[in-house]
Scaffold this motif. Structure first.
Motif: not given
Length: 402
Positions: A192, A194, A196, A220-222, A263
């Protein structure tokens, strides 16, 4: 504890639990057998993987009452972006253009596995955790199953046994059902990241000469990464530094989502197309990964297994209402015949995709890029591709449960 059941399901993963849920109100006496404990299942490393749920799969989960409580944990796929690294071809699919809320959803496997297992625990179905299948004997009017539980032997029987116990299926091995195996010579790296920049609910499928790279949107941005490389390349990327891994991933994917950071740990899985040569043996039927394991390129493996569950549940429910024999030869042969077409279509689609887009021979590359570009401008053909992505191409069966 009773010893006589109508149905025995081996495997308390998603396929086995969903089948149990689909049949919970039919009046059948059902036993669910699982070699692991609830705790082992809840903490298994495989629970970290992301599942791409086709829209058709979500509809079935809604029917089972297994979706509403976990829907907020899932991320909708509203766009799909398909491209070929180093070439001009690309295709973009949009939920809005197709008049649907989402093309699919992405969810962490543990979230859905735990919820479905909790629902089964509320049904009153007999669940045998930490119980191993030691023997299977299919007779004229019942199938007898020998179990080992904490060192003790148990014997139970039923009209039908369903093997939903995964790729290393004990049921399949005990019945000596042969498999055809095609080694892709590739390994999937799974992790996984993340980004920007926001992914805007877009799933990316990027084809390279080494194999496909998929980035699926999460919270989110994952994004969940499924990156196919040769065994040797994957070994280096798995055990090399995090910086080297990210540099290679960034070079392969580009910077459309900005900079990527890890992550979750990196994991590796060798890839093969594995298919049981038969789905039925006596009073036993195998479903899901026990019957087929696909390349993850199109995200169709789990969705295909859920369609196995749906069609089998529909057949068994209908037969139960007529007080028929759940293990009748003609019933199981009908199941196998009906599922064969979907298996052939989905496996063929996935296998052809792998072979076409893992080939960097110039004429093939030129042809597929022309095809991607044309596809991006042909709405009717796009609709067919969207149906595959949404799990609708095979004509999903109607699952009737109360």
């Amino acid at each position: 504890m009773q010893n006589q059941y109508d149905l025995i399901i081996v495997g308390a993963g998603l396929a086995g639990n969903c089948l149990a849920l689909a049949l919970k109100d039919t009046g059948m006496r059902i036993a669910l057998v699982e070699s692991s404990s609830r705790q082992q299942l809840a903490t298994a490393a495989g629970g970290d993987r992301a599942l791409a749920l086709a829209a058709g799969t979500v509809k079935l989960l809604e029917t089972l009452g297994a979706w509403s409580a976990i829907a907020e944990k899932a991320t909708a796929i509203k766009h799909i972006h398909v491209s070929d690294r180093g070439h001009f071809g690309k295709t973009r699919l949009s939920a809005q253009q197709q008049g649907v809320a989402a093309l699919g959803y992405v969810i962490v496997a543990r979230d859905i596995e735990t919820h479905v297992a909790d629902l089964v625990a509320q049904t009153g179905i007999d669940v045998f955790y930490e119980t191993r299948v030691a023997g299977v004997m299919s007779g004229f009017d019942e199938v007898n199953v020998s179990l080992k539980q904490h060192g003790e032997s148990l014997n139970i029987s039923a009209q039908l046994l369903v093997g939903a116990d995964g790729g290393q299926s004990t049921v399949r091995k005990l019945l000596e059902i042969p498999q055809s195996i095609s080694d892709y010579g590739q390994t999937a790296l799974v992790t996984t990241v993340k980004a920007t920049r926001p992914h805007q609910n877009t799933a990316y499928e990027r084809f390279t000469s080494f194999g496909p790279l998929a980035l699926l949107p999460l919270h989110g941005k994952h994004l969940s990464v499924v990156w196919t490389r040769s065994h040797e390349q994957a070994e280096g990327l798995l055990h090399g530094s995090e910086a080297d891994f990210l540099a290679e991933l960034q070079d392969c994917f580009g910077y459309r989502l900005g900079t990527l950071t890890l992550t979750e740990p990196r994991r590796a899985f060798p890839l093969s197309l594995i298919r049981a040569e038969q789905m039925v043996a006596g009073r036993v039927v195998i479903i899901g990964n026990a019957a087929h394991q696909l390349h993850p390129v199109a995200g169709q493996g789990f969705n295909l297994g859920i369609r196995d569950v749906a069609y089998l549940a529909e057949l068994l429910n209908s037969h139960q209402q007529k007080q028929g024999d759940l293990g009748a030869t003609e019933l199981l042969n009908l199941y196998a015949k009906q599922r064969q077409a979907d298996h052939n279509k989905t496996i063929g689609f996935t296998d052809n995709l792998v072979n076409l887009f893992s080939n960097d021979w110039l004429p093939v590359a030129a042809l597929r890029n022309t095809g991607l570009t044309l596809l991006d401008h042909l709405p009717a053909v796009k609709k067919i591709l969207v149906k595959h992505a949404m799990g609708m191409a095979a004509g999903l069966s109607k699952l009737h449960v109360d």
